[in-house]
Design a protein around this motif. Structure first.
Motif, PDB file in Angstrom:
ATOM      1  N   GLN A  44       1.004  -1.280  -0.072  1.00 51.15           N
ATOM      2  CA  GLN A  44      -0.001   0.216  -0.086  1.00 51.15           C
ATOM      3  C   GLN A  44       0.784   1.166   0.028  1.00 51.15           C
ATOM      4  O   GLN A  44       1.974   1.122   0.552  1.00 51.15           O
ATOM      5  CB  GLN A  44      -0.867  -0.062   1.179  1.00 51.15           C
ATOM      6  CG  GLN A  44      -2.098  -1.053   1.026  1.00 51.15           C
ATOM      7  CD  GLN A  44      -3.031  -0.538   2.306  1.00 51.15           C
ATOM      8  OE1 GLN A  44      -2.870   0.133   3.455  1.00 51.15           O
ATOM      9  NE2 GLN A  44      -4.233  -1.237   2.193  1.00 51.15           N
ATOM     10  N   TYR A  45       0.659   2.446  -0.714  1.00 50.16           N
ATOM     11  CA  TYR A  45       1.300   3.316  -0.848  1.00 50.16           C
ATOM     12  C   TYR A  45       0.478   4.553  -0.896  1.00 50.16           C
ATOM     13  O   TYR A  45      -0.788   4.490  -1.297  1.00 50.16           O
ATOM     14  CB  TYR A  45       2.451   3.335  -2.022  1.00 50.16           C
ATOM     15  CG  TYR A  45       1.782   3.499  -3.460  1.00 50.16           C
ATOM     16  CD1 TYR A  45       1.554   4.501  -4.149  1.00 50.16           C
ATOM     17  CD2 TYR A  45       1.245   2.261  -4.097  1.00 50.16           C
ATOM     18  CE1 TYR A  45       0.866   4.595  -5.166  1.00 50.16           C
ATOM     19  CE2 TYR A  45       0.722   2.061  -5.328  1.00 50.16           C
ATOM     20  CZ  TYR A  45       0.452   3.470  -5.872  1.00 50.16           C
ATOM     21  OH  TYR A  45      -0.133   3.375  -6.983  1.00 50.16           O
ATOM     22  N   VAL A  73      -3.283  -1.673   8.414  1.00 47.96           N
ATOM     23  CA  VAL A  73      -3.612  -1.765   7.118  1.00 47.96           C
ATOM     24  C   VAL A  73      -5.164  -1.660   6.472  1.00 47.96           C
ATOM     25  O   VAL A  73      -5.833  -2.634   7.040  1.00 47.96           O
ATOM     26  CB  VAL A  73      -2.794  -2.787   6.214  1.00 47.96           C
ATOM     27  CG1 VAL A  73      -3.159  -2.655   4.799  1.00 47.96           C
ATOM     28  CG2 VAL A  73      -1.315  -2.730   6.463  1.00 47.96           C
ATOM     29  N   VAL A  74      -5.607  -0.684   5.834  1.00 50.20           N
ATOM     30  CA  VAL A  74      -7.013  -0.605   5.668  1.00 50.20           C
ATOM     31  C   VAL A  74      -6.876  -0.339   4.185  1.00 50.20           C
ATOM     32  O   VAL A  74      -6.395   0.782   3.628  1.00 50.20           O
ATOM     33  CB  VAL A  74      -7.397   0.546   6.392  1.00 50.20           C
ATOM     34  CG1 VAL A  74      -9.069   0.637   6.016  1.00 50.20           C
ATOM     35  CG2 VAL A  74      -7.639   0.420   8.016  1.00 50.20           C
ATOM     36  N   ASP A  75      -7.716  -1.039   3.674  1.00 49.58           N
ATOM     37  CA  ASP A  75      -7.826  -0.767   2.056  1.00 49.58           C
ATOM     38  C   ASP A  75      -8.897   0.363   1.774  1.00 49.58           C
ATOM     39  O   ASP A  75      -9.741   1.096   2.511  1.00 49.58           O
ATOM     40  CB  ASP A  75      -8.502  -2.179   1.432  1.00 49.58           C
ATOM     41  CG  ASP A  75      -7.831  -3.289   1.562  1.00 49.58           C
ATOM     42  OD1 ASP A  75      -6.486  -3.156   1.789  1.00 49.58           O
ATOM     43  OD2 ASP A  75      -8.505  -4.256   1.559  1.00 49.58           O
ATOM     44  N   GLY A  76      -8.641   0.940   0.494  1.00 48.13           N
ATOM     45  CA  GLY A  76      -9.313   2.222  -0.098  1.00 48.13           C
ATOM     46  C   GLY A  76      -8.556   3.537   0.187  1.00 48.13           C
ATOM     47  O   GLY A  76      -7.685   3.620   0.627  1.00 48.13           O
ATOM     48  N   ASP A  77      -9.118   4.643  -0.594  1.00 46.91           N
ATOM     49  CA  ASP A  77      -8.608   5.736  -0.517  1.00 46.91           C
ATOM     50  C   ASP A  77      -7.988   6.302   0.774  1.00 46.91           C
ATOM     51  O   ASP A  77      -8.947   5.977   1.741  1.00 46.91           O
ATOM     52  CB  ASP A  77      -9.548   6.744  -1.447  1.00 46.91           C
ATOM     53  CG  ASP A  77      -9.635   6.390  -2.746  1.00 46.91           C
ATOM     54  OD1 ASP A  77      -8.725   5.837  -3.367  1.00 46.91           O
ATOM     55  OD2 ASP A  77     -10.619   6.616  -3.322  1.00 46.91           O
ATOM     56  N   PRO A  78      -7.096   7.136   0.965  1.00 47.62           N
ATOM     57  CA  PRO A  78      -6.220   7.481  -0.076  1.00 47.62           C
ATOM     58  C   PRO A  78      -5.068   6.478  -0.451  1.00 47.62           C
ATOM     59  O   PRO A  78      -4.184   6.961  -1.238  1.00 47.62           O
ATOM     60  CB  PRO A  78      -5.728   8.818   0.327  1.00 47.62           C
ATOM     61  CG  PRO A  78      -5.630   8.633   1.973  1.00 47.62           C
ATOM     62  CD  PRO A  78      -6.920   7.727   2.237  1.00 47.62           C
ATOM     63  N   TRP A  79      -5.170   5.377   0.057  1.00 49.57           N
ATOM     64  CA  TRP A  79      -3.993   4.319  -0.193  1.00 49.57           C
ATOM     65  C   TRP A  79      -4.467   3.588  -1.425  1.00 49.57           C
ATOM     66  O   TRP A  79      -5.458   2.991  -1.769  1.00 49.57           O
ATOM     67  CB  TRP A  79      -3.956   3.486   1.028  1.00 49.57           C
ATOM     68  CG  TRP A  79      -3.621   4.384   2.269  1.00 49.57           C
ATOM     69  CD1 TRP A  79      -4.449   4.758   3.059  1.00 49.57           C
ATOM     70  CD2 TRP A  79      -2.292   4.291   2.713  1.00 49.57           C
ATOM     71  NE1 TRP A  79      -3.549   5.178   4.013  1.00 49.57           N
ATOM     72  CE2 TRP A  79      -2.098   5.265   3.939  1.00 49.57           C
ATOM     73  CE3 TRP A  79      -0.950   4.023   2.222  1.00 49.57           C
ATOM     74  CZ2 TRP A  79      -0.963   5.650   4.517  1.00 49.57           C
ATOM     75  CZ3 TRP A  79       0.268   4.552   2.718  1.00 49.57           C
ATOM     76  CH2 TRP A  79      -0.026   5.192   4.260  1.00 49.57           C
TER      77      TRP A  79
END
Length: 624
Positions: free
Chosen positions: A32-33, A48-54
């Motif tokens: 993730q970046y 670690v959480v999925d979705g914007d802004p990652w």
């Protein structure tokens, strides 16, 4: 039934054996970046959480304004090439099931220009970064010159690992906002704590019931208990099991039955199990092949009590299995030697013609024969000790001599080696003691023993003194799982044809005029013939514990083989145990078959004179 091992557990054991476990590989996917130039809150380093802004991409990640470098994931530096984002953020989750197994944790960071590395929210290290607080505006302290070709190693504190999901986070910093490039990749490796060498001691009673056969007579009274004792050694690879019984011998399919039961109990293979005896004569013999032969002639149960034998084997397997539930970690190994005085003497006394003039058995009543020289012996008892730090946990000892003081009493007993063993266990506060008879086929106590029952305790005390001296002299060195090695050499021993043909042996078994004892001997010889005819090989096994060696061989080997092993080993420590498979009988040197005497006679030795180079070749293979 063997236990089922899950794939996850198997993989963990696999990487534990190698000492390293890759947690994140170079070029890994799933990074993730965040490349929008905004500084995230502190929680970005801990979860670690999925979705914007990652966003998500594969390494290597970065950009190059002249486009001379290829990235798996190209990042944004913002809208102004002369005022690029100062910091770009990366994070990746990884799993680890046993944090306590990790000794060190190392990240190899490939970065242009600088980086700060975090593990579960805690800072672990910096690459080309200034000291002090780091923010979204902090620039690297140094510009990387040239391309990113080698990583910088950052050691992470494994105390911050947690079972299950962990988060590795990295902030990558430019040295100035006009920098032409940014690059990032990372490999994370766990260096695992190597489990120590472990041992599991087991023991069970091996005393036959009154009314059942011993080797020569019926058991008519209780003297001293007989024991089966052994140890499982747990290192890299499958367990190794060393077992020794206070019996006269375990032969042929008796060996098969014992090894199969112990191997199943330890979840190992039969070639990693040895079963030896101390060869006391007021004790049982176990040979299921000879038992079958006798049973076919109406003599079932005359060699031994098969119910007792099967029960003892099952009890030993149960004891071994129970001991493996709580093995003892071993950190150090000791080895030492102690001289045993006035116990061993050579039984074969040659005359001027080079032939055996006298056989000085283990009890010798002739004072003139007792007065003759000791002859060739190995006076040294060898000991191997297993320690947890400074605490001695178990001792193995090896000494070559026939173990009889007197016998044919009708009462089973472990004779003087068993008494010596008990004396030492008592003196050491209960530390288990496993004793092996060395290559003592031509060695006995005859020079020092006229058969008087009082000599049993005297011989035991002398042997115990040698055991004590060997333990006191031990040199102790660290040992780990990888220091345990096991090797096996197969030997096809030539069958003697000097005693009787198989037809003659069958005739003896049918002849009502032949004594029961002679029929037992004929069955044992016939069993050895049958095994050899189907190509059964004998096993010479080699145990290596660091620089310490121990060999385990079949039959009643003469002391010359033990001395040869020491010659081959040179200055190295090597112990020798004989009296494994009792099937071959005496295994003498080639010259001894010409010299005559009991040990090399057709009645005692079931192998041909050509046996010597075969055994010596196997010894050399194990010690080189």
């Amino acid at each position: 039934m063997k236990p089922v091992v899950s794939i996850l557990t198997f993989l963990f054991l696999l990487v534990t054996a190698s000492g390293e476990r890759p947690l994140i590989s170079k070029g890994a996917d799933g990074w993730q970046y965040r490349d929008d130039g905004k500084e995230p809150g502190h929680e970005w380093r801990t979860r670690v959480v999925d979705g914007d802004p990652w966003r998500v991409g594969a390494a290597p990640l970065g950009y190059e304004t002249d486009e001379s470098v290829s990235f798996a994931t190209t990042l944004s530096f913002g809208e102004d090439a002369s005022a690029k984002h100062a910091v770009t953020y990366f994070r990746k989750a990884f799993e680890i099931e046993r944090p306590s197994a990790v000794e060190t944790l190392v990240a190899e960071v490939l970065v242009d220009d600088g980086a700060v590395v975090y593990l579960n929210g805690e800072e672990m290290g910096r690459v080309r970064m200034p000291e002090g607080r780091v923010s979204g505006e902090t620039l690297a302290a140094e510009k990387l010159r040239g391309e990113v070709t080698e990583g910088v190693k950052v050691t992470l504190d494994p105390e911050h690992l947690r079972g299950g999901t962990n988060v590795l986070a990295v902030s990558v910093h430019q040295s100035d906002r006009t920098s032409s490039d940014l690059a990032f990749d990372l490999a994370l490796t766990a260096h695992l704590r190597q489990p120590p060498l472990q041992i599991a001691y087991f023991e069970c009673d091996a005393t036959p019931p009154i009314g059942t056969p011993l080797a020569y007579d019926e058991m008519t009274w209780e003297d001293l208990p007989l024991s089966c004792r052994g140890v499982a050694l747990l290192g890299e690879g499958l367990p190794v099991v060393l077992c020794v019984l206070d019996w006269i011998g375990v032969a042929n399919e008796g060996q098969d039955a014992w090894k199969e039961a112990l191997a199943e109990a330890a979840d190992t293979t039969t070639d990693r199990v040895v079963v030896h005896t101390l060869h006391q004569h007021d004790a049982p013999v176990c040979d299921f092949t000879a038992h079958k032969i006798l049973a076919a002639h109406g003599l079932g149960g005359e060699l031994f009590d098969p119910v007792f034998m099967r029960r003892t084997i099952a009890n030993a397997a149960t004891a071994l299995q129970a001991s493996l539930r709580d093995p003892q970690p071993i950190t150090h190994l000791g080895h030492g030697k102690g001289e045993v005085e006035e116990v061993a003497s050579n039984r074969r006394l040659l005359g001027p013609d080079g032939k055996v003039a006298h056989t000085r058995y283990t009890a010798c009543k002739d004072p003139e024969v007792r007065a003759l020289p000791i002859g060739t012996v190995d006076p040294m008892l060898r000991a191997i000790g297993f320690y947890t730090e400074d605490a001695l946990q178990l001792v193995l000892t090896f000494y070559a001599t026939h173990p009889q003081s007197y016998y044919r009493t009708g009462g089973a007993n472990p004779d003087f080696p068993g008494i010596a063993r008990q004396l030492r266990e008592t003196a050491m506060g209960g530390v288990p003691h496993i004793h092996f008879n060395g290559a003592g086929g031509d060695i006995g106590a005859g020079k020092w023993n006229d058969g008087d029952p009082s000599n049993r305790l005297k011989l035991a005390e002398r042997l115990a003194a040698g055991m004590a001296a060997a333990v006191s002299s031990m040199e102790k060195t660290p040992i780990g799982r990888a220091d345990l090695q096991w090797q096996v050499e197969s030997m096809h021993l030539p069958i003697s044809t000097a005693f009787a043909s198989t037809e003659e042996l069958e005739t003896q078994l049918k002849d009502p005029e032949v004594t029961l004892l002679a029929k037992k001997g004929a069955a044992a010889y016939l069993a050895w013939h049958w095994r050899g005819e189907v190509g059964h090989a004998q096993q010479l096994s080699g145990l290596q514990l660091g620089s310490v060696r121990a060999l385990f061989g079949p039959g009643e080997m003469v002391v010359g083989y033990q001395l040869f092993a020491q010659e081959v080993a040179g200055d190295a420590f090597v112990a020798f145990a004989s009296y494994g498979d009792y099937g071959p009988g005496y295994i003498c040197l080639t010259a001894q078959y010409e010299e005559g005497g009991y040990e090399s006679s057709p009645r005692a030795s079931r192998v041909a004179p050509e046996v010597e180079p075969i055994v010596k070749k196997a010894i050399q293979a194990l010690l080189h």
